[in-house]
Design an enzyme around this catalytic site. Structure first.
Site, PDB file in Angstrom:
ATOM      1  N   ARG A   2       0.850  -1.192   0.000  1.00  0.00           N
ATOM      2  CA  ARG A   2       0.000   0.000   0.000  1.00  0.00           C
ATOM      3  C   ARG A   2       0.886   1.242   0.000  1.00  0.00           C
ATOM      4  O   ARG A   2       0.586   2.239  -0.630  1.00  0.00           O
ATOM      5  CB  ARG A   2      -0.951   0.006   1.213  1.00  0.00           C
ATOM      6  CG  ARG A   2      -1.728   1.306   1.320  1.00  0.00           C
ATOM      7  CD  ARG A   2      -2.929   1.291   2.271  1.00  0.00           C
ATOM      8  NE  ARG A   2      -2.868   0.333   3.343  1.00  0.00           N
ATOM      9  CZ  ARG A   2      -2.119   0.464   4.443  1.00  0.00           C
ATOM     10  NH1 ARG A   2      -1.362   1.533   4.619  1.00  0.00           N
ATOM     11  NH2 ARG A   2      -2.127  -0.473   5.361  1.00  0.00           N
ATOM     12  N   TYR A  10     -17.583  17.659 -13.933  1.00  0.00           N
ATOM     13  CA  TYR A  10     -17.862  16.219 -14.016  1.00  0.00           C
ATOM     14  C   TYR A  10     -18.833  15.837 -12.884  1.00  0.00           C
ATOM     15  O   TYR A  10     -18.632  16.253 -11.729  1.00  0.00           O
ATOM     16  CB  TYR A  10     -16.541  15.451 -13.884  1.00  0.00           C
ATOM     17  CG  TYR A  10     -16.713  13.961 -13.801  1.00  0.00           C
ATOM     18  CD1 TYR A  10     -17.082  13.227 -14.928  1.00  0.00           C
ATOM     19  CD2 TYR A  10     -16.526  13.274 -12.605  1.00  0.00           C
ATOM     20  CE1 TYR A  10     -17.258  11.848 -14.847  1.00  0.00           C
ATOM     21  CE2 TYR A  10     -16.698  11.899 -12.527  1.00  0.00           C
ATOM     22  CZ  TYR A  10     -17.059  11.200 -13.653  1.00  0.00           C
ATOM     23  OH  TYR A  10     -17.234   9.842 -13.578  1.00  0.00           O
ATOM     24  N   ASP A  67      -8.537  19.898 -13.349  1.00  0.00           N
ATOM     25  CA  ASP A  67      -8.809  18.545 -13.832  1.00  0.00           C
ATOM     26  C   ASP A  67      -8.491  18.537 -15.328  1.00  0.00           C
ATOM     27  O   ASP A  67      -9.189  19.154 -16.131  1.00  0.00           O
ATOM     28  CB  ASP A  67     -10.287  18.200 -13.563  1.00  0.00           C
ATOM     29  CG  ASP A  67     -10.641  16.774 -13.994  1.00  0.00           C
ATOM     30  OD1 ASP A  67      -9.956  16.222 -14.871  1.00  0.00           O
ATOM     31  OD2 ASP A  67     -11.626  16.227 -13.460  1.00  0.00           O
ATOM     32  N   LYS A 109      -9.162   7.507 -18.463  1.00  0.00           N
ATOM     33  CA  LYS A 109      -9.576   8.013 -19.773  1.00  0.00           C
ATOM     34  C   LYS A 109      -8.395   7.991 -20.761  1.00  0.00           C
ATOM     35  O   LYS A 109      -7.928   6.928 -21.097  1.00  0.00           O
ATOM     36  CB  LYS A 109     -10.193   9.397 -19.593  1.00  0.00           C
ATOM     37  CG  LYS A 109     -11.160   9.504 -18.384  1.00  0.00           C
ATOM     38  CD  LYS A 109     -12.426   8.686 -18.558  1.00  0.00           C
ATOM     39  CE  LYS A 109     -13.263   8.561 -17.281  1.00  0.00           C
ATOM     40  NZ  LYS A 109     -13.608   9.798 -16.609  1.00  0.00           N
TER      41      LYS A 109
HETATM   42  C1  LIG Z   1     -14.069  10.179 -15.337  1.00  0.00           C
HETATM   43  C2  LIG Z   1     -13.744  11.515 -14.816  1.00  0.00           C
HETATM   44  C3  LIG Z   1     -13.421  11.708 -13.472  1.00  0.00           C
HETATM   45  C4  LIG Z   1     -13.483  10.598 -12.452  1.00  0.00           C
HETATM   46  O1  LIG Z   1     -12.532   9.626 -12.700  1.00  0.00           O
HETATM   47  P1  LIG Z   1     -12.722   8.060 -12.317  1.00  0.00           P
HETATM   48  O2  LIG Z   1     -11.449   7.472 -12.795  1.00  0.00           O
HETATM   49  O3  LIG Z   1     -13.929   7.578 -13.048  1.00  0.00           O
HETATM   50  O4  LIG Z   1     -12.902   7.998 -10.843  1.00  0.00           O
HETATM   51  C5  LIG Z   1     -13.067  12.989 -13.077  1.00  0.00           C
HETATM   52  N1  LIG Z   1     -13.040  14.009 -13.941  1.00  0.00           N
HETATM   53  C6  LIG Z   1     -13.343  13.856 -15.242  1.00  0.00           C
HETATM   54  C7  LIG Z   1     -13.295  15.033 -16.144  1.00  0.00           C
HETATM   55  C8  LIG Z   1     -13.712  12.615 -15.735  1.00  0.00           C
HETATM   56  O5  LIG Z   1     -14.042  12.475 -17.011  1.00  0.00           O
END
Ligand SMILES: *Cc1c(COP(=O)(O)O)cnc(C)c1O
Length: 379
Positions: A46, A98, A170, A195
């Site tokens: 961890r 998001y 983000d 993503k």
């Molecule tokens: C998918 C997404 C998240 C969250 O990420 P996870 O990996 O699904 O927890 C946060 N911000 C944006 C812009 C996203 O597309």
């Protein structure tokens, strides 16, 4: 080093025991110690894992930051950042956010006494007006999901820096190939690695990258203390995905632009959102702030009929209907009922998100096939 070279080499060394060129998957929970407390820098998985360490260093290099820290999901990363705050601290976030980020803020951390304000950042006067002495962080997303609006990172950073407020960006939609927020004045970059970075729709992961050592130590402490760590196999998959990030992003951008142009001239389409279109209200900012316009496109049909939008989404043969984005395959999403269902309808419509909006994550297939699919589905 230039981006493509960093994507393949930064932080990656041949394995010291065998020379393996690919970072091994250290699928282990613990490490043998020679004598109590005498070890090779690894005690428990961890806390540290060599596959994860390599990925963290690689991600830091891609975002031009000093420290990279990975979490078990993008929201795991968001959770860690929010845990930097105490009850009474105020956080300002962009209204166009998001859905999951909005949910963790309002339905989890608000319960613990953090205060949130959601502000439309199309006009930065709104941001200045919302700031109070208790404001500790500004959280933005650019381009935004699903309306593909932009926030001027440099301009926001000028406001936050002057008031000693932390700016978090983000950067999931752009990926580090198209945009590096730290270079534009942000303090922390957060990614849903799930993503574009992973890129193959086979892993869920999150990451933060930053320059400040003290904050990095606190975030690494939270990573270990709260335990939202990614497994080594996932770290391996993401390292592998990142090796083609630049190539994938180039094709995502090319395909998305052609699709946006196709939709733009389609008689049944009423609105197309894509920063690469010359009539996008922030096209100039996109050219300045980003090195390409990304793979996300959203659009609405004339008549604003939900039934018609659903019919189109059901008719796709190459685009798959599903949540998520950024993979090699093209996806379509209905934000109102899927990714943004956790935001109340009123709140959605206030931000311009219609129930008839269709969002595309344009993949790297042959663009002719994608356009054919749109043609037959829209009819
Ligand atoms: C998918 C997404 C998240 C969250 O990420 P996870 O990996 O699904 O927890 C946060 N911000 C944006 C812009 C996203 O597309």
């Amino acid at each position: 080093m230039k981006f493509a070279t960093k994507a393949i080499h930064a932080g990656v060394e041949p394995d010291p025991t065998t020379g393996a060129i690919m970072t091994p998957i250290y699928q282990t929970s613990t490490y043998v110690q020679e004598s109590p407390g005498k070890h090779k820098g690894y005690e428990y998985a961890r806390t540290q894992n060599p596959t994860r360490t390599v990925l963290q260093n690689n991600l830091a290099a891609l975002e031009n930051g000093n420290y990279g820290i990975c979490y078990s999901s993008g929201l795991g990363a968001t959770d860690a950042i929010l845990k930097l705050y105490k009850p009474g601290d105020e956080i300002i976030a962009s209204a166009d956010l998001y859905g999951g980020t909005y949910r963790i803020m309002v339905r989890v951390f608000q319960e613990y006494g953090l205060k949130f304000k959601f502000v439309g950042l199309d006009n930065l006067a709104n941001l200045e007006a919302a700031i109070t002495p208790a404001t500790k962080m500004v959280w933005i997303e650019t381009p935004t999901n699903p309306l593909l609006r932009l926030v001027d990172i440099k301009a926001v950073a000028a406001i936050t820096k002057a008031r000693n407020i932390r700016l978090v960006v983000d950067n999931t939609f752009a990926s580090p190939y198209l945009q590096n927020p730290l270079d534009l004045g942000a303090d922390i970059v957060v990614h849903s690695v799930t993503k574009y970075l992973g890129g193959h729709s086979d892993t869920v992961m999150g990451a933060v990258v930053l320059n400040d050592e003290e904050t990095a130590q606190r975030l690494a402490f939270i990573q270990n203390a709260c335990g939202a760590v990614p497994g080594p196999q996932d770290c391996f998959l993401v390292l592998r995905g990142i090796k083609t990030l630049h190539l994938r992003m180039q094709r995502h951008c090319e395909n998305a632009l052609k699709i946006a142009q196709f939709l733009k001239q389609h008689p049944k389409v009423s609105q197309v959102n894509y920063p690469g279109l010359e009539d996008h209200p922030q096209h100039e900012l996109a050219k300045e702030q980003m090195r390409g316009f990304g793979g996300m496109v959203s659009f609405t049909l004339h008549g604003d009929s939900l039934e018609e939008a659903v019919r189109v989404m059901e008719s796709f043969q190459v685009f798959s209907l599903g949540e998520s984005l950024g993979g090699v395959e093209s996806l379509c999403t209905h934000p109102a009922s899927m990714t943004h269902a956790s935001i109340p309808k009123e709140e959605r419509e206030k931000n311009g998100l219609k129930d008839t909006l269709i969002r595309l994550s344009v993949g790297i297939e042959d663009v002719d096939d994608l356009i054919e699919d749109l043609k037959q589905a829209i009819g």
